[in-house]
Design an enzyme around this catalytic site. Structure first.
Site, PDB file in Angstrom:
ATOM      1  N   HIS A  66      13.898  67.590  31.550  1.00  0.00           N
ATOM      2  CA  HIS A  66      13.064  68.130  30.485  1.00  0.00           C
ATOM      3  C   HIS A  66      11.579  67.854  30.714  1.00  0.00           C
ATOM      4  O   HIS A  66      10.732  68.591  30.210  1.00  0.00           O
ATOM      5  CB  HIS A  66      13.519  67.576  29.142  1.00  0.00           C
ATOM      6  CG  HIS A  66      14.783  68.196  28.647  1.00  0.00           C
ATOM      7  ND1 HIS A  66      15.066  68.349  27.306  1.00  0.00           N
ATOM      8  CD2 HIS A  66      15.849  68.724  29.306  1.00  0.00           C
ATOM      9  CE1 HIS A  66      16.247  68.934  27.167  1.00  0.00           C
ATOM     10  NE2 HIS A  66      16.739  69.164  28.372  1.00  0.00           N
TER      11      HIS A  66
ATOM     12  N   HIS B 238      25.290  69.709  34.614  1.00  0.00           N
ATOM     13  CA  HIS B 238      26.381  69.541  33.666  1.00  0.00           C
ATOM     14  C   HIS B 238      27.587  68.840  34.278  1.00  0.00           C
ATOM     15  O   HIS B 238      28.623  68.692  33.623  1.00  0.00           O
ATOM     16  CB  HIS B 238      26.787  70.891  33.080  1.00  0.00           C
ATOM     17  CG  HIS B 238      25.761  71.449  32.147  1.00  0.00           C
ATOM     18  ND1 HIS B 238      25.913  72.645  31.465  1.00  0.00           N
ATOM     19  CD2 HIS B 238      24.551  70.966  31.750  1.00  0.00           C
ATOM     20  CE1 HIS B 238      24.836  72.869  30.722  1.00  0.00           C
ATOM     21  NE2 HIS B 238      24.005  71.867  30.891  1.00  0.00           N
TER      22      HIS B 238
END
Length: 794
Positions: A132, A312
């Site tokens: 992020h 993920h």
């Protein structure tokens, strides 16, 4: 001058010993107002309330929201930096790097009570924090990214998508405290993500330090048009997530357009809404959204799938508590929260009660191990929609006997696997599906793709390889790093430079042609992601040589003449001394500026630092470089009329000045100077307020500040103006908004008046030369001291 210098002040009253009349000639001297106060018997302080202080609203932007915010050119000043005397690259090189990585690895497994780690490992949340931090990058203007550690500041630190990344940074504080100034937050956040990946069994492509922290919030970057969606409790981050204004059209229609320069599909998100556009739960719509967003962050389809599938493989999503119960983001949190946000009042407020995006669960049965189970699960099982405990849309296996995932905190408990709509999109979109199938068939290929994509994600905004430091910098250069071959010849000396200048000025090329070519080469630089600039001479190559703003036919004529001069000079050398086209183009511009100044009556030497190298077409990623062409360049009065604009051209001109790292005086000097040097892209005379084009005069500023003229729009769009004699009505000049802003904007006009004054000409020439040299040196990270000198001289 100070008295300590021993110099005498020319004003005799400065050190006056005249008597002070404290009686004020017998007049009343009291400062206390004696009429009735708001409350009888009140203290001498007038009134009973304090309503505001510095920065309290309303401020300028409240009263005049559309004003040109010139002051944004002066963000993150040296005065804000407590480490302004630090050579960060040298300091980073002194770190015991192995010890640093060991310290991070130890921290990953040292759970603390105030924020326990999932699965006994902080690795997944460190990967999310690093992702992020870097994921704000967008290719349109190069802004965002991990470079300045801006996740520490508003607005990014308080985006809904960054929920609880504040805890990750606070967990890292012991590491930062130990290494102090030698380790920036920007570097630490990315390195922590890398070490986390390695700790869980993944081999990264490499790591480069060299990111220098910024020291204040970014007030300049445009993150999209949406604001708060409600005012019931302004500051609650969930009220920031909206896509109402940035899109045009609908995901199910052919026309669905995301406005530039943004890349995130929703306000306050890093990439996309994991529940689908607007939370619609449609995987194909989500695939379309993913492709658009990741492409604007400089990722192709394979890199996109690699990042999602690789990321993920680790960790989980958190959605155990109603978002309405979660406290404000850090920027609105109470003092007692110690700078943290998203206070969770339910249960312990963490661990099994953790809340981030509302989706709950993990993608795999081994969330702290690198493997291919994410893709295996995605393609092995059929998935159906369900709801998280907070009501968020997510997917669960249709097969009740599908493998389970262990609970992150409750020993012995197992939970159903989870997928997001954005995961199902990879399975349903035919292009993404094909990539996934290859990754399933060849795990090593997938691992290599993820390692390269992660490296690109986390280093995309660092600029040329000369900025990379540390023992893990890969030897291999990659296309997105805009490679330029190493220097392999002796550089020209002062005598050579003088001789080349004479050849250039006698070549038949005009001042305007020389300056225009150099400016076209150097002014592509963007300080946001450190791309562009004159090094490499990509102005000779596609796509830059064909840009309309560069006037391709005129540019080619100039380059052909300079190539002949280069060839003759290099052929005449007996050793390995040569001059590159990259250097010669800049030198030609310098020679043109010197002649223009001399012809205007001011002798000046324009600095020149040799050492630029020429790159090749094969080393140039054309689609990526297309983004370096601005839609508006007020220096050359270029405006792309095929684009729809919501803002006037002068705001994009300011944006260009910001990318060139210019101050307001530098922007003003260059804009007015280049106008009288007549380098408009199309040869027009807009803004050429002089009868002596090609001479570096202050005529532009004399006209733009003169009340002898009236400005009359040529049409209702007010893009072009006639500059008419106030007495006769005769049109003397024509201009664009990007010309006239220097007389219309309050801050820019004050600077323009300095240069328009009777004593302003020489000052303009000297300021222009310094600013010119700065722009020519912006990309010269290969000569850091000379670059620093060029920056500090302005």
């Amino acid at each position: 001058m100070s008295s300590e210098s021993g110099s005498q002040c020319p004003f005799p009253h400065a050190h006056s010993s005249k008597p002070v009349d404290m009686d004020n000639g017998g007049h009343d001297t009291t400062t206390k107002v004696t009429t009735r106060a708001a409350t009888m018997g009140a203290c001498p302080f007038r009134g009973t309330r304090v309503g505001g202080a510095i920065g309290s609203e309303p401020q300028l932007d409240h009263w005049w929201p559309n004003r040109l915010k010139v002051e944004l050119l002066h963000q993150d000043p040296v005065q804000a930096n407590p480490l302004s005397d630090l050579d960060y690259c040298q300091a980073f090189a002194e770190i015991n790097y192995d010890e640093l990585k060991s310290d991070i690895r130890e921290l990953l497994h040292d759970s603390v009570d105030w924020w326990p780690c999932d699965y006994g490992n902080y690795g997944p949340q460190m990967i999310r924090m690093a992702w992020h931090s870097a994921g704000t990058y967008r290719i349109a203007d190069g802004r965002g990214g991990a470079g300045g550690g801006m996740q520490r500041f508003a607005p990014i630190n308080s985006w809904w998508d960054n929920g609880n990344t504040d805890k990750s940074r606070r967990l890292l504080w012991p590491i930062k405290r130990k290494y102090g100034a030698k380790l920036s937050w920007a570097d630490l956040m990315i390195l922590a993500g890398n070490v986390a990946l390695e700790d869980m069994g993944f081999q990264t492509f490499g790591f480069a330090g060299g990111r220098i922290d910024q020291w204040e919030a970014d007030s300049a970057t445009y993150w999209g048009p949406e604001g708060w969606t409600g005012d019931e409790h302004v500051g609650h981050p969930n009220e920031m997530v909206t896509l109402d204004e940035r899109w045009e059209g609908d995901p199910k229609q052919e026309h669905w357009d995301l406005e530039n320069p943004v890349a995130a599909t929703h306000q306050a998100l890093i990439y996309v809404n994991p529940e689908g556009p607007g939370g619609n739960g449609d995987p194909m719509d989500s695939a379309r959204e993913i492709r658009e967003s990741f492409a604007r962050m400089a990722m192709n389809d394979e890199e996109t799938v690699a990042l999602i599938a690789g990321g993920h493989a680790f960790g989980k999503s958190h959605g155990m508590v109603d978002p309405e119960k979660i406290g404000p983001a850090p920027e609105a949190a109470s003092m007692q929260e110690m700078g943290l946000g998203w206070h969770n009042p339910v249960g312990t407020g963490n661990a099994e009660y953790t809340m981030t995006n509302g989706i709950e669960g993990s993608w795999t049965s081994h969330p702290t191990r690198w493997d291919n189970e994410y893709l295996q699960n995605l393609f092995t099982y059929e998935w159906k929609k369900t709801k998280s405990p907070t009501g968020a849309l997510q997917w669960t296996p249709v097969d009740a006997d599908a493998r389970k995932t262990p609970d992150a905190h409750i020993e012995g408990k197992e939970n159903a696997l989870m997928m997001m709509t954005s995961d199902i999109a990879l399975k349903e979109d035919p292009i993404y599906r094909k990539i996934c199938e290859r990754f399933l068939e060849d795990f090593d290929y997938f691992a290599d793709a993820f390692s390269r994509a992660w490296y690109k994600l986390t280093h995309r905004d660092m600029g040329p390889i000369e900025r990379y430091v540390g023992p893990e910098v890969p030897d291999q250069l990659l296309p997105w790093q805009d490679p330029v071959p190493p220097l392999d010849h002796e550089l020209v000396n002062d005598s050579d430079i003088d001789g080349l200048k004479q050849k250039i000025l006698s070549s038949g090329l005009t001042v305007s042609q020389l300056v225009a070519a150099a400016w076209a080469s150097a002014s592509t630089y963007r300080d946001s992601d450190k791309r562009g600039g004159a090094n490499g001479a990509r102005v000779r190559l596609e796509p830059q040589r064909s840009w309309d703003m560069n006037n391709p036919a005129e540019l080619q004529n100039t380059l052909s003449t300079l190539e002949a001069i280069q060839g003759a000079f290099n052929d005449a050398q007996s050793g390995d001394k040569r001059i590159s086209m990259a250097d010669l183009i800049v030198l030609a511009g310098c020679a043109g500026v010197e002649k223009a100044a001399r012809d205007s009556g001011v002798d000046v030497n324009v600095p020149f630092v040799a050492g630029r190298r020429d790159t090749t077409q094969e080393l140039t990623d054309e689609p990526s470089f297309e983004w370096l062409q601005p839609v508006v360049d007020g220096f050359r009065n270029y405006r792309n009329d095929e684009v729809t604009y919501k803002i006037p051209p002068e705001h994009l001109f300011l944006d260009k000045a910001h990318l060139l790292k210019l101050t307001a005086p530098q922007w003003t000097a260059l804009a007015g100077g280049l106008k009288v040097l007549a380098i408009n892209y199309d040869g027009s005379h807009h803004g050429v307020f002089t009868g002596r084009p090609g001479q570096l005069t202050n005529d532009f500023f004399c006209v733009v500040t003169s009340m002898d003229f009236q400005w009359q729009p040529q049409s209702d769009d007010e893009l072009l103006f006639n500059i008419n004699d106030r007495q006769t009505g005769e049109t003397k000049y024509t201009a664009t908004r990007c010309d006239l802003v220097f007389g219309a904007n309050a801050q820019l006009r004050q600077i323009a008046e300095v240069y328009a004054a009777d004593d302003g000409h020489a000052r303009l020439v000297n300021d222009f030369v310094k600013a010119w040299h700065k722009v020519m040196m912006l990309d010269r990270f290969d000569v850091p001291q000379e670059r620093a000198d060029a920056m500090s001289n302005c």
